[in-house]
Design a protein around this motif. Structure first.
Motif, PDB file in Angstrom:
ATOM      1  N   CYS A  52      33.070  46.124  55.800  1.00  0.00           N
ATOM      2  CA  CYS A  52      32.019  45.225  56.003  1.00  0.00           C
ATOM      3  C   CYS A  52      32.242  44.424  57.451  1.00  0.00           C
ATOM      4  O   CYS A  52      31.361  44.244  58.118  1.00  0.00           O
ATOM      5  N   ARG A  93      36.722  46.511  49.320  1.00  0.00           N
ATOM      6  CA  ARG A  93      35.186  46.532  49.613  1.00  0.00           C
ATOM      7  C   ARG A  93      34.714  45.856  50.870  1.00  0.00           C
ATOM      8  O   ARG A  93      33.730  46.111  51.462  1.00  0.00           O
ATOM      9  N   ASN A 141      42.259  50.641  43.491  1.00  0.00           N
ATOM     10  CA  ASN A 141      40.637  50.821  43.868  1.00  0.00           C
ATOM     11  C   ASN A 141      40.506  52.278  44.246  1.00  0.00           C
ATOM     12  O   ASN A 141      39.471  52.791  44.414  1.00  0.00           O
ATOM     13  N   ASP A 172      34.219  36.514  44.595  1.00  0.00           N
ATOM     14  CA  ASP A 172      34.281  37.645  43.685  1.00  0.00           C
ATOM     15  C   ASP A 172      35.294  37.255  42.797  1.00  0.00           C
ATOM     16  O   ASP A 172      35.101  38.149  41.381  1.00  0.00           O
ATOM     17  N   ASN A 215      40.631  45.278  44.833  1.00  0.00           N
ATOM     18  CA  ASN A 215      39.288  45.854  44.834  1.00  0.00           C
ATOM     19  C   ASN A 215      38.190  45.274  45.764  1.00  0.00           C
ATOM     20  O   ASN A 215      37.455  45.748  46.545  1.00  0.00           O
ATOM     21  N   VAL A 216      38.318  43.664  45.725  1.00  0.00           N
ATOM     22  CA  VAL A 216      37.555  43.113  46.612  1.00  0.00           C
ATOM     23  C   VAL A 216      37.769  43.307  48.078  1.00  0.00           C
ATOM     24  O   VAL A 216      36.861  43.345  49.078  1.00  0.00           O
TER      25      VAL A 216
END
Length: 355
Positions: free
Chosen positions: A169, A165, A180, A114, A161-162
């Motif tokens: 998960c 995210r 973020n 990413d 940000n990554v």
């Protein structure tokens, strides 16, 4: 999960060697001192020796970290323009989270993809020598095929940000930050750069102060700029700032405006509020003003602990009454007084208050 981008330097070998074996100086001094190592030294050496959880390479012809370093250096030498090809990032987990090798490897792969580093050479080294399991990723910014350097602009924003995210998960709680979730932090003070914390730790200096939030800077910039424009001497500046509850202090090669908990670089106020320009206009070198009295910090008593009553200083204790107290009624309760903070110059007591 939390990400960090420390300074990497210019050498792959030194960084990877440190990540694999720990500080070499401590081990060398212990080995050649001629003395038996203490239990504490032995435990630290064992922790350093067993710190590595796993080693994983990507886009390299070997899984050996020592050989991978030489390949990365040969690739980096293809670029004459890039003087800092070494890139270093760290991903850490909470102490209650214990990710396995497969999970850590997958998160590293997705993070690098990413951030645009999918085709670059890298070595990932997982550590378990602290309370928080973490992984170091050493990346060669020079692409092995094109020879171009990866652009690290806004890398901290992309990393934050990554990770926010990816955390849900994999079943982890995301860490909110200024990039973020800016709406939560727009009015909150910002932390000092990591280099200031490291310098304070090495030199024993006080913990760096927080920085003014952007909203506060925008709200007070015009008034502060007018204050410096109207001042005619350093004494005038100090008096005007003291009326607002601020003080002006030297820091590095410039000046900062401070209150009890945070600070603002003077260069962010206006172009005219610079140290060299003010010294030229006042025709005098900067002279600091006496420090303002520090705000009293009440001690935090843990839940379930008993409060401790501290006797006031001898100079602040009231004189005993000259007349005997009548026995037919209870005496009045004496008010609790403490010594004036301005008269307390003991570094030990001030350090205790800050805690």
């Amino acid at each position: 999960m939390l990400g960090k981008i420390p300074a990497a330097g210019r050498g792959f070998k030194g960084l990877v060697s440190y990540l694999l074996r720990g500080p070499a100086a401590k081990t060398r001094n212990t080995a050649h001192s001629g003395k038996q190592p203490s239990n504490e030294t032995t435990e630290r050496q064992n922790a350093t020796r067993n710190r590595v959880l796993f080693i994983a390479t990507e886009n390299l012809l070997t899984n050996d970290a020592e050989k991978a370093v030489r390949i990365m250096r040969a690739t980096a030498n293809r670029s004459r323009r890039c003087k800092a090809p070494v890139y270093h990032l760290v991903i850490s987990w909470r102490k209650e989270d214990r990710p396995d090798f497969a999970t850590m490897r997958a998160i590293v792969d997705e993070t690098c993809k990413d951030m645009g580093m999918e085709g670059l050479q890298r070595v990932a080294i997982g550590h378990d020598d602290t309370r928080h399991r973490h992984v170091h990723v050493v990346v060669n910014r020079i692409h092995p095929e094109t020879g171009k350097a990866w652009n690290r602009r806004q890398d901290w924003v992309r990393l934050e940000n990554v990770l926010a995210r990816l955390a849900p998960c994999y079943g982890y709680e995301p860490v909110m930050g200024r990039h973020n979730s800016p709406e939560q932090f727009k009015d909150a003070p910002a932390k000092a750069p990591d280099r200031e914390y490291q310098l304070a730790r090495r030199t024993g200096a006080p913990t760096p102060m927080m920085k003014w939030p952007r909203a506060r800077v925008m709200a007070e910039r015009a008034n502060l700029a007018a204050l410096f424009h109207q001042s005619r001497s350093w004494e005038d500046v100090h008096n005007r700032l003291a009326a607002l509850g601020y003080r002006l202090e030297a820091k590095g090669a410039g000046l900062v405006i401070r209150d009890a908990t945070s600070e603002l670089k003077l260069s962010l106020v206006s172009k005219e509020a610079r140290l060299n320009l003010l010294q030229k206009r006042f025709a005098a070198a900067f002279t600091p003003a006496p420090l303002l009295p520090a705000l009293r910090v009440e001690p935090i008593i843990p839940r379930g602990a008993k409060a401790i009553t501290i006797d006031p200083a001898p100079s602040a204790r009231p004189e005993p009454p000259t007349d005997p107290v009548p026995t037919h009624h209870a005496p009045d309760i004496e008010p609790i007084t403490t010594a004036d903070d301005d008269e307390d110059h003991s570094p030990r007591r001030r350090r205790t208050r800050r805690r």
